[in-house]
Design a protein around this motif. Structure first.
Motif, PDB file in Angstrom:
ATOM      1  N   ALA B 559      28.578 -48.485  47.959  1.00  0.00           N
ATOM      2  CA  ALA B 559      29.857 -47.798  47.696  1.00  0.00           C
ATOM      3  C   ALA B 559      30.504 -47.373  49.009  1.00  0.00           C
ATOM      4  CB  ALA B 559      29.629 -46.580  46.800  1.00  0.00           C
ATOM      5  N   ALA B 560      29.655 -46.961  49.957  1.00  0.00           N
ATOM      6  CA  ALA B 560      30.194 -46.471  51.233  1.00  0.00           C
ATOM      7  C   ALA B 560      30.725 -47.598  52.119  1.00  0.00           C
ATOM      8  CB  ALA B 560      29.114 -45.699  51.987  1.00  0.00           C
ATOM      9  N   ILE B 561      30.498 -48.847  51.714  1.00  0.00           N
ATOM     10  CA  ILE B 561      31.020 -49.958  52.531  1.00  0.00           C
ATOM     11  C   ILE B 561      32.554 -49.903  52.575  1.00  0.00           C
ATOM     12  CG2 ILE B 561      31.204 -51.721  50.710  1.00  0.00           C
ATOM     13  CD1 ILE B 561      29.808 -52.433  54.159  1.00  0.00           C
ATOM     14  N   SER B 562      33.156 -49.259  51.556  1.00  0.00           N
ATOM     15  CA  SER B 562      34.623 -49.132  51.564  1.00  0.00           C
ATOM     16  C   SER B 562      35.081 -48.353  52.808  1.00  0.00           C
ATOM     17  CB  SER B 562      35.108 -48.421  50.292  1.00  0.00           C
ATOM     18  OG  SER B 562      34.539 -47.139  50.222  1.00  0.00           O
ATOM     19  N   VAL B 563      34.312 -47.333  53.180  1.00  0.00           N
ATOM     20  CA  VAL B 563      34.665 -46.540  54.367  1.00  0.00           C
ATOM     21  C   VAL B 563      34.503 -47.393  55.632  1.00  0.00           C
ATOM     22  CG1 VAL B 563      34.052 -44.511  55.743  1.00  0.00           C
ATOM     23  CG2 VAL B 563      34.025 -44.391  53.241  1.00  0.00           C
ATOM     24  N   ILE B 564      33.408 -48.141  55.679  1.00  0.00           N
ATOM     25  CA  ILE B 564      33.154 -48.983  56.858  1.00  0.00           C
ATOM     26  C   ILE B 564      34.267 -50.027  56.991  1.00  0.00           C
ATOM     27  CG2 ILE B 564      31.461 -50.484  58.014  1.00  0.00           C
ATOM     28  CD1 ILE B 564      30.270 -47.792  57.439  1.00  0.00           C
ATOM     29  N   VAL B 565      34.623 -50.623  55.834  1.00  0.00           N
ATOM     30  CA  VAL B 565      35.685 -51.641  55.854  1.00  0.00           C
ATOM     31  C   VAL B 565      37.013 -51.018  56.308  1.00  0.00           C
ATOM     32  CG1 VAL B 565      37.137 -53.115  54.373  1.00  0.00           C
ATOM     33  CG2 VAL B 565      34.654 -53.197  54.162  1.00  0.00           C
ATOM     34  N   ALA B 566      37.323 -49.842  55.760  1.00  0.00           N
ATOM     35  CA  ALA B 566      38.586 -49.183  56.134  1.00  0.00           C
ATOM     36  C   ALA B 566      38.630 -48.903  57.629  1.00  0.00           C
ATOM     37  CB  ALA B 566      38.761 -47.893  55.340  1.00  0.00           C
ATOM     38  N   LEU B 567      37.491 -48.463  58.173  1.00  0.00           N
ATOM     39  CA  LEU B 567      37.453 -48.157  59.614  1.00  0.00           C
ATOM     40  C   LEU B 567      37.608 -49.436  60.444  1.00  0.00           C
ATOM     41  CD1 LEU B 567      34.637 -45.451  59.740  1.00  0.00           C
ATOM     42  CD2 LEU B 567      37.083 -45.111  60.113  1.00  0.00           C
ATOM     43  N   ALA B 568      36.921 -50.501  59.997  1.00  0.00           N
ATOM     44  CA  ALA B 568      36.999 -51.751  60.747  1.00  0.00           C
ATOM     45  C   ALA B 568      38.385 -52.398  60.615  1.00  0.00           C
ATOM     46  CB  ALA B 568      35.943 -52.726  60.234  1.00  0.00           C
ATOM     47  N   TRP B 569      38.971 -52.203  59.440  1.00  0.00           N
ATOM     48  CA  TRP B 569      40.232 -52.865  59.107  1.00  0.00           C
ATOM     49  C   TRP B 569      41.421 -52.146  59.763  1.00  0.00           C
ATOM     50  CZ3 TRP B 569      41.582 -53.682  53.185  1.00  0.00           C
ATOM     51  CH2 TRP B 569      42.576 -54.646  53.059  1.00  0.00           C
ATOM     52  N   PHE B 570      41.498 -50.835  59.513  1.00  0.00           N
ATOM     53  CA  PHE B 570      42.645 -50.054  60.011  1.00  0.00           C
ATOM     54  C   PHE B 570      42.300 -49.214  61.242  1.00  0.00           C
ATOM     55  CE2 PHE B 570      43.175 -50.450  55.406  1.00  0.00           C
ATOM     56  CZ  PHE B 570      44.410 -51.052  55.345  1.00  0.00           C
ATOM     57  N   GLY B 591      46.110 -40.782  56.693  1.00  0.00           N
ATOM     58  CA  GLY B 591      45.702 -41.445  55.457  1.00  0.00           C
ATOM     59  C   GLY B 591      44.263 -41.925  55.532  1.00  0.00           C
ATOM     60  N   LEU B 592      43.918 -42.504  56.680  1.00  0.00           N
ATOM     61  CA  LEU B 592      42.566 -43.031  56.851  1.00  0.00           C
ATOM     62  C   LEU B 592      41.536 -41.896  56.842  1.00  0.00           C
ATOM     63  CD1 LEU B 592      41.007 -45.662  57.396  1.00  0.00           C
ATOM     64  CD2 LEU B 592      41.261 -45.217  59.829  1.00  0.00           C
ATOM     65  N   SER B 593      41.871 -40.814  57.519  1.00  0.00           N
ATOM     66  CA  SER B 593      40.952 -39.659  57.550  1.00  0.00           C
ATOM     67  C   SER B 593      40.742 -39.116  56.148  1.00  0.00           C
ATOM     68  CB  SER B 593      41.511 -38.549  58.434  1.00  0.00           C
ATOM     69  OG  SER B 593      41.867 -39.068  59.668  1.00  0.00           O
ATOM     70  N   LEU B 594      41.863 -38.974  55.414  1.00  0.00           N
ATOM     71  CA  LEU B 594      41.762 -38.438  54.053  1.00  0.00           C
ATOM     72  C   LEU B 594      40.931 -39.363  53.170  1.00  0.00           C
ATOM     73  CD1 LEU B 594      45.384 -37.128  53.407  1.00  0.00           C
ATOM     74  CD2 LEU B 594      43.291 -35.759  53.616  1.00  0.00           C
ATOM     75  N   PHE B 595      41.154 -40.684  53.339  1.00  0.00           N
ATOM     76  CA  PHE B 595      40.410 -41.643  52.523  1.00  0.00           C
ATOM     77  C   PHE B 595      38.913 -41.526  52.803  1.00  0.00           C
ATOM     78  CE2 PHE B 595      38.344 -45.835  52.290  1.00  0.00           C
ATOM     79  CZ  PHE B 595      38.495 -46.103  50.933  1.00  0.00           C
ATOM     80  N   CYS B 596      38.547 -41.472  54.084  1.00  0.00           N
ATOM     81  CA  CYS B 596      37.119 -41.392  54.442  1.00  0.00           C
ATOM     82  C   CYS B 596      36.504 -40.113  53.884  1.00  0.00           C
ATOM     83  CB  CYS B 596      36.948 -41.455  55.960  1.00  0.00           C
ATOM     84  SG  CYS B 596      37.414 -43.051  56.637  1.00  0.00           S
ATOM     85  N   ALA B 597      37.243 -39.008  54.043  1.00  0.00           N
ATOM     86  CA  ALA B 597      36.721 -37.721  53.563  1.00  0.00           C
ATOM     87  C   ALA B 597      36.571 -37.749  52.041  1.00  0.00           C
ATOM     88  CB  ALA B 597      37.660 -36.599  53.992  1.00  0.00           C
ATOM     89  N   ALA B 598      37.604 -38.296  51.355  1.00  0.00           N
ATOM     90  CA  ALA B 598      37.574 -38.337  49.896  1.00  0.00           C
ATOM     91  C   ALA B 598      36.433 -39.226  49.412  1.00  0.00           C
ATOM     92  CB  ALA B 598      38.911 -38.866  49.363  1.00  0.00           C
ATOM     93  N   GLU B 599      36.245 -40.361  50.062  1.00  0.00           N
ATOM     94  CA  GLU B 599      35.163 -41.274  49.676  1.00  0.00           C
ATOM     95  C   GLU B 599      33.803 -40.606  49.880  1.00  0.00           C
ATOM     96  OE1 GLU B 599      35.563 -43.573  47.574  1.00  0.00           O
ATOM     97  OE2 GLU B 599      35.024 -45.379  48.684  1.00  0.00           O
ATOM     98  N   ALA B 600      33.650 -39.944  51.029  1.00  0.00           N
ATOM     99  CA  ALA B 600      32.374 -39.277  51.307  1.00  0.00           C
ATOM    100  C   ALA B 600      32.089 -38.229  50.238  1.00  0.00           C
ATOM    101  CB  ALA B 600      32.410 -38.643  52.695  1.00  0.00           C
ATOM    102  N   ALA B 601      33.133 -37.454  49.905  1.00  0.00           N
ATOM    103  CA  ALA B 601      32.965 -36.402  48.899  1.00  0.00           C
ATOM    104  C   ALA B 601      32.669 -37.010  47.530  1.00  0.00           C
ATOM    105  CB  ALA B 601      34.232 -35.549  48.839  1.00  0.00           C
ATOM    106  N   LEU B 602      33.402 -38.062  47.167  1.00  0.00           N
ATOM    107  CA  LEU B 602      33.238 -38.682  45.860  1.00  0.00           C
ATOM    108  C   LEU B 602      31.841 -39.295  45.708  1.00  0.00           C
ATOM    109  CD1 LEU B 602      34.609 -39.621  43.176  1.00  0.00           C
ATOM    110  CD2 LEU B 602      35.254 -41.709  44.369  1.00  0.00           C
ATOM    111  N   ILE B 603      31.466 -40.109  46.701  1.00  0.00           N
ATOM    112  CA  ILE B 603      30.171 -40.790  46.604  1.00  0.00           C
ATOM    113  C   ILE B 603      29.031 -39.761  46.622  1.00  0.00           C
ATOM    114  CG2 ILE B 603      28.619 -42.421  47.783  1.00  0.00           C
ATOM    115  CD1 ILE B 603      31.231 -43.809  48.842  1.00  0.00           C
ATOM    116  N   GLY B 604      29.162 -38.805  47.560  1.00  0.00           N
ATOM    117  CA  GLY B 604      28.139 -37.751  47.641  1.00  0.00           C
ATOM    118  C   GLY B 604      28.054 -36.964  46.344  1.00  0.00           C
ATOM    119  N   GLY B 605      29.228 -36.595  45.814  1.00  0.00           N
ATOM    120  CA  GLY B 605      29.292 -35.813  44.579  1.00  0.00           C
ATOM    121  C   GLY B 605      28.684 -36.568  43.405  1.00  0.00           C
ATOM    122  N   LEU B 606      29.040 -37.850  43.259  1.00  0.00           N
ATOM    123  CA  LEU B 606      28.528 -38.645  42.149  1.00  0.00           C
ATOM    124  C   LEU B 606      27.015 -38.819  42.257  1.00  0.00           C
ATOM    125  CD1 LEU B 606      31.259 -41.476  41.853  1.00  0.00           C
ATOM    126  CD2 LEU B 606      30.867 -39.592  40.265  1.00  0.00           C
TER     127      LEU B 606
END
Lengths: 186, 615
Positions: B559-570, B591-606
């Protein structure tokens, strides 16, 4: 799993084929739209009528045997005065192969006569025609020439091959003589 | 800047005097032919329609203004500059920067030019500093100035052939045999320019440069020469509206603006006729003669076929008119909505489900058509810019989801396709203003590597996002206390395919780098980003295969690969270093910072909730 491998192979094949196809496609502007669609090197010169300084009505198509050199000039144009004697020498050197049509923007015939007397005191070879383009309609409307001097080199079939802007050319040099001889054969 | 503004004001004054009091009857003017005409812009030939849309969007943020569509607006700007000067087209986010009213959002050039004039020194000083250190206001000021310079160029594009409100001294008019029935234009003057210069030189030689010593006729000639020189100067360096095709090899395919064509001597018989067509169109518009305009543009359109690939022009016009990506987004949204209705009713393979699938298929069709049209228009593979990579990855995700749905028929693939399509296309639309169907920077402009390395790596991004989304679904189901083990195998397969594409893409990138830059690997941020994705996938997959992590943790990793991809991509573009920093960066840091933070919170929370449930 076998099916997945087939799909992967198919994907790679499509990519390779696509690549081969795109390599054949020309990039925008540089090739497709210019080289194949526009006349970048040779286009037919528009035929036009003009009056020479002797009052004869002539057409460009009357000179369809030799290479033609169409030069736009005026007596008040300083670079024209520089290149004119050189062009006379070129005309002499290519006497049987070329016709030079000098079209002047001058309003008064005496300005033309004074210019010719000054820059061609010993007369001109027979393959030179001095004509009028007082209204500039030949230069501007047909050739898009707005500044002097400009010269067009034409093949014997009256196709334009070169346009020379300004007088920064060795008109009587060996290279130009060879060029005119080549054009007369085309 | 000051000289430019001064010239423009003089220029405007000359044209304003001949502007018509009545607005030309816009409705009777047809623009169908006008919008087809080819123009070279952004390194390629495009229809006037595309030029007008992208230019208007740059200054107003939209494709129409005051009831005029982009083509109508462009015609007015080109051929009736006096009227265009007063049309409010500049969208200012902070009008106070120029001391303008805060109550308005749109301003005319006549309003902003004097304001920019007063800030010329500040702007010049600003340009001497590094743009990276500019504040938001300074960026805005620079943007307005840049837009105004381009707009100025457009206004002057056809000043050469528009009627001038200048009286030619009788002696000159007689000497030049001017036709009194025809409007006097700069084009008429250019041919007589050298003669005029000689006349002025003679006066100066005879009487010096003190105008008071001149007689009335000499004064008229000197004044006229000054006016004409000023007007001609206003056309110098006018390069923007390149509608005159290259005729000579020396031009190397470069087209010319009317001014440049005349000043550079690049004209030829073939362009003389074409230029006459533009002149006729300009004068017809300027005089409010709709019939003459319609005829002139139709004639121009017929002539332009000699210079362009008309099929491509038609295709681009269709692309502009249809907005196929907007259409695809609308279909994805509808598909998701209908699917939500289906999910609420929960009645199996109902007509609602089938409707949702049909809408998704329609969206995918429009999306694919858009990509194919872009390939044909640009004559290159579909991914060359960051914007294009987003829409391409969106399509990859949609097709993965659609393929999965075709196999499973349980709605999960449909949801994956619709959601990824919506999210990624929305993300792309945020940067759509960057998209002008542009030609690529030289480093990218090779079809072979674009079609191999770039497509491979972006397809890898698509598979990564699909794997990540399914992993999210797994974690969600687990957090709800439901079993999601059926999702384990698909995630594994998706991540393996993602690994294949990203690894092969990265290696191909190295080979390209070796050919282009002389080294296989240079620890460039983009290279590091691509490698990071590969290493992450390798690490997570091996950890699971070796039994070092359990299934939920494996899912967290995927699931966290989305963050890695976003960082590599943008993310790497934000660094603005390295050989790959050609992507847009404005506005993505937050936007990128918010996305990474939201993903971390979401994945961690779930994960936490799932673990709590399991316990």
């Amino acid at each position: 799993m076998n099916r997945n491998i087939i799909i992967l192979i198919a994907l790679i094949t499509v990519t390779v084929l696509y690549t081969a196809y795109t390599e054949k496609m020309r990039p925008p502007v540089t090739d497709a739209l210019v080289k194949t669609k526009t006349l970048t090197t040779e286009q037919a010169a528009p035929d036009f009528e003009f009056t020479d300084i002797k009052g004869n009505k002539l057409r460009l198509s009357d000179f369809k045997v030799q290479a033609d050199i169409v030069n736009f000039w005026a007596s008040w144009c300083a670079p024209c005065a520089i290149e004119f004697p050189q062009m006379i020498r070129l005309a002499q050197a290519t006497k049987d192969k070329s016709v030079f049509i000098f079209l002047s923007w001058d309003e008064k015939d005496e300005d033309i006569a004074r210019f010719l007397k000054k820059h061609a005191p010993s007369g001109m070879p027979e393959n030179i025609v001095i004509g009028h383009d007082k209204s500039r309609s030949i230069a501007q409307d047909l050739f898009q020439t707005y500044r002097l001097p400009e010269t067009y080199l034409l093949t014997s079939r009256l196709n334009i091959t070169d346009k020379i802007i300004g007088a920064d050319v060795a008109w009587d040099g060996e290279a130009m003589i060879r060029r005119i001889q080549d054009l007369s054969a085309q | 800047m000051r000289i430019a503004s001064l010239l423009l004001i003089i220029f405007a004054a000359f044209f304003a005097a001949v502007a018509y009091a009545e607005t030309p009857a816009q409705t009777s003017f047809a623009y169908e032919d006008f919008k087809h005409l080819p123009v070279q812009h952004g390194g390629r030939i495009k229809p006037v329609d595309s030029f007008a849309r992208s230019f208007l969007k740059t200054i107003t943020g939209k494709e129409s203004v005051n009831g005029l569509d982009a083509n109508e607006w462009l015609a007015e700007t080109l051929f009736d500059p006096a009227r265009a000067l007063n049309r409010p087209v500049f969208r200012l986010f902070t009008p106070s920067l120029l001391g303008l009213s805060k109550d308005k959002r749109y301003f005319s050039y006549a309003e902003i030019a004097p304001a920019l004039q007063t800030r010329a020194d500040a702007i010049n000083k600003l340009h001497a500093t590094d743009a990276k250190n500019w504040t938001e206001d300074q960026h805005e000021l620079a943007r307005i100035q840049e837009a105004s310079i381009l707009y100025e160029q457009l206004l002057r594009s056809f000043s050469l052939v528009l009627p001038l409100n200048i009286s030619v001294p009788p002696d000159l008019a007689k000497a030049w045999k001017m036709d009194a029935s025809k409007p006097f234009t700069l084009r008429e003057y250019i041919g007589s320019q050298q003669d005029l210069e000689e006349r002025v030189k003679k006066i100066v030689r005879r009487k010096g440069d003190d105008v008071t010593k001149y007689n009335e006729k000499e004064k008229q000639v000197a004044t006229f020469a000054f006016e004409m020189a000023t007007l001609e100067l206003s056309g110098a360096n006018n390069m923007l509206f390149r509608v005159m095709p290259a005729q000579w090899d020396s031009a190397q395919g470069e087209w010319f603006s009317p001014w440049a064509m005349m000043q550079s001597g690049q004209g030829a018989p073939a362009t003389a006729e074409y230029f006459a067509g533009w002149e006729a169109a300009a004068q017809a518009y300027n005089s409010g003669n709709a019939d003459a305009w319609n005829k002139a543009t139709a004639n121009l359109c017929a002539q332009s076929d000699k210079f362009t690939d008309s099929a491509k022009v038609e295709l681009e016009l269709a692309y502009n008119a249809l907005h196929p990506l907007n259409l695809a987004l609308a279909f994805y949204l509808l598909s998701a909505l209908v699917f939500a209705v289906h999910a609420m009713r929960d009645n199996g393979n109902s007509w609602v489900y089938r409707a949702s699938a049909v809408l998704l298929a329609a969206g995918a069709t429009a999306h694919t058509a858009a990509m194919l049209m872009r390939v044909e228009i640009l004559s290159r593979p579909p991914v060359g810019t960051l914007y294009e990579s987003i829409i391409f990855v969106a399509l990859v995700c949609v097709l993965i989801g659609a393929g999965w749905e075709a196999r499973k028929k349980n709605g999960s693939g449909l949801l994956l396709a619709a959601v990824s399509g919506i999210v990624l296309l929305c993300c792309a639309m945020g940067f759509a203003s960057e998209d002008t169907l542009q030609v690529l920077v030289a480093v990218l402009n090779t079809n072979f590597w674009l079609a191999t390395h770039v497509l491979c790596i972006t397809m890898g991004y698509g598979w990564c996002i699909a794997a990540s989304m399914v992993a999210h679904a797994y974690l969600y189901e687990r957090a709800k206390g439901r079993s999601a083990d059926t999702l384990f195998a698909p995630v594994k397969i998706l991540s393996l395919i993602a690994l294949l594409f990203t690894a092969v893409g990265t290696i191909l990138g190295g080979i390209w780098a070796d050919q282009s830059w002389g080294r296989f690997w240079g620890w460039d941020p983009k290279e590091n980003g691509a490698l990071l994705i590969v290493l992450w996938l390798v690490w997570v997959l091996h950890a699971r295969i070796a039994g070092q992590i359990d299934r939920p943790l494996f899912m967290v990793g995927i699931a966290a690969i989305s963050v890695i991809v976003a960082l590599a991509w943008f993310g790497v573009n934000l660094l603005s270093v390295g050989l790959h920093s050609y992507g847009f960066i404005d506005g993505i840091a937050l936007g990128l910072s918010l996305f990474c933070a939201a993903e971390a919170a979401l994945i961690g929370g779930l994960y936490y909730l799932g673990r709590k449930r399991a316990a």
